[in-house]
Design a protein around this motif. Structure first.
Motif, mmCIF file in Angstrom:
data_model
loop_
_atom_site.group_PDB
_atom_site.id
_atom_site.type_symbol
_atom_site.label_atom_id
_atom_site.label_comp_id
_atom_site.label_asym_id
_atom_site.label_seq_id
_atom_site.Cartn_x
_atom_site.Cartn_y
_atom_site.Cartn_z
ATOM 1 N N PHE A 225 0.970 -1.258 0.038
ATOM 2 C CA PHE A 225 0.004 0.116 -0.214
ATOM 3 C C PHE A 225 0.829 1.178 0.107
ATOM 4 O O PHE A 225 2.063 1.346 0.715
ATOM 5 C CB PHE A 225 -1.042 0.008 1.236
ATOM 6 C CG PHE A 225 -1.828 1.264 1.395
ATOM 7 C CD1 PHE A 225 -2.718 1.438 0.680
ATOM 8 C CD2 PHE A 225 -1.282 2.355 2.355
ATOM 9 C CE1 PHE A 225 -3.639 2.822 0.655
ATOM 10 C CE2 PHE A 225 -1.732 3.326 2.461
ATOM 11 C CZ PHE A 225 -3.053 3.591 1.544
ATOM 12 N N SER A 227 0.443 5.992 -0.995
ATOM 13 C CA SER A 227 -0.693 6.923 -1.150
ATOM 14 C C SER A 227 -1.098 7.088 -2.664
ATOM 15 O O SER A 227 -2.286 7.275 -2.916
ATOM 16 C CB SER A 227 -0.147 8.268 -0.800
ATOM 17 O OG SER A 227 0.941 8.569 -1.241
ATOM 18 N N GLN A 230 -3.683 4.381 -3.456
ATOM 19 C CA GLN A 230 -4.777 4.780 -2.833
ATOM 20 C C GLN A 230 -5.618 5.997 -3.788
ATOM 21 O O GLN A 230 -6.480 5.732 -4.235
ATOM 22 C CB GLN A 230 -4.757 5.657 -1.611
ATOM 23 C CG GLN A 230 -5.998 6.278 -0.827
ATOM 24 C CD GLN A 230 -5.630 7.394 0.350
ATOM 25 O OE1 GLN A 230 -4.819 7.393 0.615
ATOM 26 N NE2 GLN A 230 -6.713 7.736 0.726
ATOM 27 N N SER A 233 -6.867 4.190 -6.864
ATOM 28 C CA SER A 233 -8.251 3.454 -6.663
ATOM 29 C C SER A 233 -9.402 4.400 -6.620
ATOM 30 O O SER A 233 -10.492 4.217 -7.271
ATOM 31 C CB SER A 233 -8.282 2.763 -5.197
ATOM 32 O OG SER A 233 -8.335 3.693 -4.265
ATOM 33 N N GLU A 234 -9.118 5.611 -6.190
ATOM 34 C CA GLU A 234 -9.944 6.846 -6.196
ATOM 35 C C GLU A 234 -10.398 7.387 -7.740
ATOM 36 O O GLU A 234 -11.538 7.390 -8.149
ATOM 37 C CB GLU A 234 -9.630 8.008 -5.347
ATOM 38 C CG GLU A 234 -10.494 9.049 -5.338
ATOM 39 C CD GLU A 234 -10.157 10.076 -4.440
ATOM 40 O OE1 GLU A 234 -10.652 11.363 -4.629
ATOM 41 O OE2 GLU A 234 -9.332 10.120 -3.602
ATOM 42 N N ASP A 275 -6.169 5.867 5.502
ATOM 43 C CA ASP A 275 -5.942 5.940 3.976
ATOM 44 C C ASP A 275 -6.247 4.666 3.260
ATOM 45 O O ASP A 275 -6.725 4.468 2.306
ATOM 46 C CB ASP A 275 -4.525 6.489 3.777
ATOM 47 C CG ASP A 275 -4.404 7.898 4.086
ATOM 48 O OD1 ASP A 275 -5.411 8.664 4.151
ATOM 49 O OD2 ASP A 275 -3.176 8.592 4.150
ATOM 50 N N GLU A 276 -5.571 3.472 4.027
ATOM 51 C CA GLU A 276 -5.705 2.230 3.598
ATOM 52 C C GLU A 276 -7.421 1.742 3.418
ATOM 53 O O GLU A 276 -7.551 1.096 2.576
ATOM 54 C CB GLU A 276 -4.904 1.058 4.239
ATOM 55 C CG GLU A 276 -4.797 -0.108 3.527
ATOM 56 C CD GLU A 276 -3.695 -0.943 4.075
ATOM 57 O OE1 GLU A 276 -3.693 -2.232 3.568
ATOM 58 O OE2 GLU A 276 -2.837 -0.759 5.012
ATOM 59 N N GLU A 278 -9.669 4.031 3.208
ATOM 60 C CA GLU A 278 -10.394 4.734 2.167
ATOM 61 C C GLU A 278 -10.006 3.924 0.788
ATOM 62 O O GLU A 278 -10.938 3.757 -0.030
ATOM 63 C CB GLU A 278 -9.870 5.961 2.082
ATOM 64 C CG GLU A 278 -10.340 6.800 0.970
ATOM 65 C CD GLU A 278 -10.109 8.268 1.035
ATOM 66 O OE1 GLU A 278 -9.872 8.676 -0.019
ATOM 67 O OE2 GLU A 278 -9.603 8.834 2.121
ATOM 68 N N MET A 279 -8.737 3.391 0.526
ATOM 69 C CA MET A 279 -8.581 2.654 -0.530
ATOM 70 C C MET A 279 -9.452 1.617 -0.650
ATOM 71 O O MET A 279 -10.053 1.148 -1.767
ATOM 72 C CB MET A 279 -7.208 2.167 -0.789
ATOM 73 C CG MET A 279 -6.742 1.462 -2.153
ATOM 74 S SD MET A 279 -5.024 0.604 -1.612
ATOM 75 C CE MET A 279 -5.725 -0.777 -0.896
ATOM 76 N N ASN A 282 -12.650 2.629 -1.737
ATOM 77 C CA ASN A 282 -12.683 2.855 -3.439
ATOM 78 C C ASN A 282 -12.663 1.733 -4.408
ATOM 79 O O ASN A 282 -13.371 1.707 -5.235
ATOM 80 C CB ASN A 282 -11.564 3.660 -3.674
ATOM 81 C CG ASN A 282 -11.497 5.101 -3.038
ATOM 82 O OD1 ASN A 282 -12.478 5.830 -2.691
ATOM 83 N ND2 ASN A 282 -10.357 5.514 -2.783
#
Length: 527
Positions: A225, A227, A230, A233-234, A275-276, A278-279, A282
């Motif tokens: 993982f 940023s 992440q 993925s968004e 953050d992970e 959120e990924m 996504n």
């Protein structure tokens, strides 16, 4: 979207910090500070057309010098290095234009955009990365907020001059191990997101004209993982959320399988950071969008996506709710997914959730989380009844509502009452608004009722219709008893079904609409 990659746009901002530990800094002579202030004020120019022309001319001159030096001394970098430093400085100066978006049409008219974009293919990747940073600054959402027309002029010019192709080509030469390249990756993705914000058609254009999908899938396949994974993925979720063309295109590129492999990593473990987390959301948003076209539902079943989602639910980790959502998308109007779900013993897991046995964590303690899952499970069960119309699988589905003294019917009626009360409250509220001369047309009223829970209430009524039409005496008796206890009659359920019948949309065409309406008519007449 429902696959709603969410309506608010998530912005990341980079910052450079200093440790600020030198206390002697605070003892600088006040007169020196004053002199510095006056000096800086005198060097600031007003950002107008004259300043713009000066900046552009200076940039074009340094660009020309760099091109000439590289042509003259192709094998002697030391002889053109200085021109590259100068070019870098000019690109830095152009960033000031982000402070005056009203000048963007003038920038376009000066024919500077082709020169700037040409540098995305520069042999020196640092120069290309400078351009990416410049584009990100010029198209930033905050900069363009109140400048719709200038923003459109700039974005149209960028598109006409192949910004999408050039950005993605540059993206493919950036390294995951170099910090400057990683920053350029972020800035590239941010620029693409900004362009989509100004011109939504860019979402399909960038997938049609470039290999961005291929790059994003490659990034998502990496197990580690970071940023940028992440952010990738968004961007993937944004590209898929409103585009059937993109959903189909990614499906043809083995996208369903890649996303299933990516979420499978979290079947028995939780993300380590917000953050992970959120990924992971996504990735599931992307998967749910991808499951809209019929052919991708088929790919999902073939790739054993149904089995994976049931495993994720059984593990009761943070992806539990997302797995239910993915199953709901896969099974909606797709009988083979419903049949597979029953065959691999998914009923026990689904009905545990239906009975409220939902694993809760600190993150998921919010009431809305539980309600969202309730609504998803109700939709999933309604899909099962709609997709499995006969045979032993349907009998197994009915048996769930008979076992343990019809406890599932008790739960169904509990949910019926809760959602019915909500819809009644909203209807009364709207009626009161009308008394205050705030008139609403019928469509707006209906949409407000849907938002308050009418759609879920309609699905509960549909499930009751299936149970009633089974002519199973024990189930019928239980439904009648519970209606009576709540001072309701079968007519109350019929009224909900009648309203649903009148508002069924075109779904997947007139044939599907007629079939759905035919089923509802059958329930209405049976009640």
């Amino acid at each position: 979207m429902d696959g709603d990659s969410g309506s608010g746009k998530r912005r990341r901002t980079g910052s450079v910090s200093s440790n600020g530990n030198d206390e002697n800094n605070y003892s600088i002579d006040a007169s020196l500070l004053e002199a510095l202030e006056k000096s800086s004020q005198s060097s600031i120019e007003v950002l107008d057309q004259r300043t713009l022309k000066k900046l552009v001319l200076s940039f074009e001159r340094r660009l020309k010098e760099n091109i000439e030096a590289r042509l003259k001394y192709p094998d002697h970098p030391e002889k053109f290095a200085e021109t590259e430093v100068d070019l870098h400085e000019e690109l830095e100066k152009l960033k000031v234009l982000a402070g005056g978006p009203d000048l963007y049409p003038d920038l376009v008219n000066l024919n500077t955009i082709p020169s700037i974009l040409g540098l995305l293919s520069h042999d020196n990747s640092d120069i290309a990365n400078d351009v990416v940073q410049l584009l990100q600054d010029l198209t930033d959402e905050d900069v363009l907020e109140d400048s719709d027309e200038p923003a459109r002029v700039l974005v149209d010019s960028l598109i006409e001059n192949n910004v999408l192709e050039l950005l993605v080509q540059n993206l493919q030469r950036l390294s995951d191990s170099d910090p400057d390249d990683m920053t350029a990756v972020y800035n590239t993705l941010a620029t693409i997101e900004n362009l989509i914000e100004v011109k939504p058609s860019v979402a399909e254009l960038v997938c049609e004209k470039t290999k961005l999908f291929r790059w994003l899938l490659g990034k998502i396949k990496i197990r580690e993982f970071d940023s940028n994974k992440q952010y990738a993925s968004e961007i993937l979720a944004i590209l898929l959320q409103n585009s059937t063309a993109n959903q189909k295109r990614l499906g043809q590129m083995n996208g369903v399988d890649v996303l299933l492999q990516a979420v499978a990593t979290y079947k028995s473990k939780d993300p380590k950071s917000s953050d992970e987390e959120e990924m992971l959301e996504n990735l599931f948003d992307s998967l749910c969008c991808l499951l809209m076209p019929l052919e991708n539902k088929e790919r999902f079943v073939k790739a054993e996506g149904v089995e994976l989602m049931i495993i994720i639910m059984k593990q009761k980790k943070s992806a539990y709710g997302s797995a239910i959502r993915a199953l709901d998308f896969a099974m909606t109007k797709y009988p083979p997914a419903c049949e597979r779900f029953v065959d691999v013993l998914g009923l026990k897991t689904a009905f545990a959730a239906f009975m409220g046995k939902i694993p809760m964590s600190k993150k998921n303690k919010k009431e809305r989380y539980q309600e969202d899952l309730e609504e998803r499970v109700i939709s999933l069960i309604a899909s099962l009844f709609g997709g499995i119309l006969r045979g032993s699988r349907r009998e197994r589905l009915f048996s769930k509502f008979v076992e343990n003294e019809c406890e599932k019917i008790d739960r169904l009626m509990e949910l019926y009452m809760r959602y019915s009360d909500r819809v009644t409250t909203e209807t009364e509220r709207m009626n009161n608004l009308e008394l205050d001369d705030l008139e609403m047309d019928e469509e707006e009223k209906y949409n407000r009722k849907l938002e308050s829970g009418l759609y879920t209430l309609q699905l509960i009524a549909v499930i009751l219709g299936h149970l009633w039409c089974s002519e199973h005496s024990q189930m019928r008796a239980r439904i009648e008893l519970l209606l009576k206890q709540q001072k309701l009659t079968k007519k109350d359920v019929k009224d909900i079904l009648q309203e649903y019948h009148g508002n069924i949309g075109d779904l997947d065409g007139p044939d599907e609409k007629e079939r759905a309406q035919g089923r509802i008519r059958k329930f209405i007449s049976a009640f």
